[in-house]
Design a protein around this motif. Sequence first.
Motif, mmCIF file in Angstrom:
data_model
loop_
_atom_site.group_PDB
_atom_site.id
_atom_site.type_symbol
_atom_site.label_atom_id
_atom_site.label_comp_id
_atom_site.label_asym_id
_atom_site.label_seq_id
_atom_site.Cartn_x
_atom_site.Cartn_y
_atom_site.Cartn_z
ATOM 1 N N ASP A 1 1.093 1.798 26.557
ATOM 2 C CA ASP A 1 2.511 2.173 25.621
ATOM 3 C C ASP A 1 2.582 3.712 26.057
ATOM 4 O OD1 ASP A 1 2.960 -0.161 24.644
ATOM 5 O OD2 ASP A 1 2.426 0.545 22.489
ATOM 6 N N GLN A 2 1.643 4.407 26.255
ATOM 7 C CA GLN A 2 1.563 5.811 26.661
ATOM 8 C C GLN A 2 1.922 6.055 28.267
ATOM 9 O OE1 GLN A 2 -1.166 8.657 24.762
ATOM 10 N NE2 GLN A 2 -1.954 6.927 23.607
ATOM 11 N N VAL A 3 1.324 5.104 28.991
ATOM 12 C CA VAL A 3 1.625 5.308 30.365
ATOM 13 C C VAL A 3 3.030 4.662 30.592
ATOM 14 C CG1 VAL A 3 1.033 3.970 32.746
ATOM 15 C CG2 VAL A 3 -0.804 4.753 31.257
ATOM 16 N N ARG A 4 3.650 3.780 29.940
ATOM 17 C CA ARG A 4 5.100 3.381 30.388
ATOM 18 C C ARG A 4 5.978 4.586 29.645
ATOM 19 N NH1 ARG A 4 7.631 -2.265 28.850
ATOM 20 N NH2 ARG A 4 9.574 -1.904 29.913
ATOM 21 N N ALA A 5 5.460 5.199 28.521
ATOM 22 C CA ALA A 5 6.439 6.516 28.126
ATOM 23 C C ALA A 5 6.428 7.529 29.158
ATOM 24 C CB ALA A 5 5.896 6.834 26.628
ATOM 25 N N TYR A 6 5.205 7.615 29.866
ATOM 26 C CA TYR A 6 5.171 8.805 30.696
ATOM 27 C C TYR A 6 5.920 8.328 32.028
ATOM 28 C CZ TYR A 6 3.195 11.214 34.744
ATOM 29 O OH TYR A 6 3.257 12.213 35.779
ATOM 30 N N GLU B 1 8.513 3.152 35.137
ATOM 31 C CA GLU B 1 8.152 2.397 36.320
ATOM 32 C C GLU B 1 6.587 1.686 36.454
ATOM 33 O OE1 GLU B 1 10.526 1.020 38.477
ATOM 34 O OE2 GLU B 1 11.861 2.334 36.783
ATOM 35 N N LEU B 2 5.733 2.209 35.490
ATOM 36 C CA LEU B 2 4.563 1.599 35.443
ATOM 37 C C LEU B 2 4.301 0.696 34.361
ATOM 38 C CD1 LEU B 2 2.570 4.917 36.047
ATOM 39 C CD2 LEU B 2 3.086 3.164 38.080
ATOM 40 N N ARG B 3 3.332 -0.137 34.618
ATOM 41 C CA ARG B 3 3.017 -1.186 33.558
ATOM 42 C C ARG B 3 1.419 -1.398 33.509
ATOM 43 N NH1 ARG B 3 7.647 -0.729 33.008
ATOM 44 N NH2 ARG B 3 9.195 -2.249 32.989
ATOM 45 N N VAL C 1 -3.130 -0.708 35.568
ATOM 46 C CA VAL C 1 -1.962 0.161 35.699
ATOM 47 C C VAL C 1 -1.623 0.234 37.147
ATOM 48 C CG1 VAL C 1 -0.769 2.339 35.496
ATOM 49 C CG2 VAL C 1 -2.367 1.384 33.769
ATOM 50 N N ALA C 2 -0.312 -0.585 37.332
ATOM 51 C CA ALA C 2 0.182 -0.379 38.689
ATOM 52 C C ALA C 2 1.804 -0.447 38.697
ATOM 53 C CB ALA C 2 -0.145 -1.807 39.326
ATOM 54 N N PRO C 3 2.633 -0.309 39.465
ATOM 55 C CA PRO C 3 4.101 -0.390 39.434
ATOM 56 C C PRO C 3 4.656 -1.729 39.212
ATOM 57 C CG PRO C 3 3.390 0.858 41.468
ATOM 58 C CD PRO C 3 1.985 0.184 41.055
ATOM 59 N N VAL C 4 5.612 -1.550 38.643
ATOM 60 C CA VAL C 4 6.438 -3.096 38.052
ATOM 61 C C VAL C 4 6.519 -3.774 39.164
ATOM 62 C CG1 VAL C 4 8.585 -3.947 37.219
ATOM 63 C CG2 VAL C 4 7.623 -1.734 36.234
#
Length: 185
Positions: free
Chosen positions: A52-57, A60-62, A85-88
């Motif tokens: 969730d924190q990565v996506r908020a940052y 385009e990352l999941r 964690v990688a691009p969508v």
Amino acid sequence: MTISQTEVTLEEFEAFDAVAPEGLHVELINGRVLVTPAPDGDHDENVMAIGDQVRAYDPELRMYQERGLVVPAYRAGRARVDGAVAPVGYFRGQPSWADPVGVLLVVEVTSGSQKDADIDRVDKRDAYAQAALPVYLLVDRHRGEVVVHWDPEGGRYQHSEKAVFGAKLRLPDPFGFDLDTSDLA
């Protein structure tokens, strides 16, 4: 739990993986087959909180959970990471054991015994560095801390930082934000 102290071939591993009961994680790390039970709810919540924190940052990352990655190192390897964690869309069309070249960060959360935790702390850290995964984040529930390793070179991470649960931990590039660890346990 380690089911074999002797090295196995990739073909032997693939045969074992194909018949492993559902609910068990089967990995090949440094020539050893590792079998661990499926994660508990707290384990999953930790991975989701980081995702969730990565996506908020960066939207385009999941965070992809329970992804199988090829971690070749000096022996054929297969790791089922807690989070990648990688691009969508990065994993679209990839096989069960995916190429990790587009993965920016790998997350592992300790669970089970102290011996299992040591595998996350040492064996997997070294395998991910040898596979040149840019950032490895370990949520160490046994020690109550989060450790980030980055800048793999020559099969080893050149830098690491840690923070106790509840403190903020700065994630290195390509992230560059403070991870809030207060929800981790």
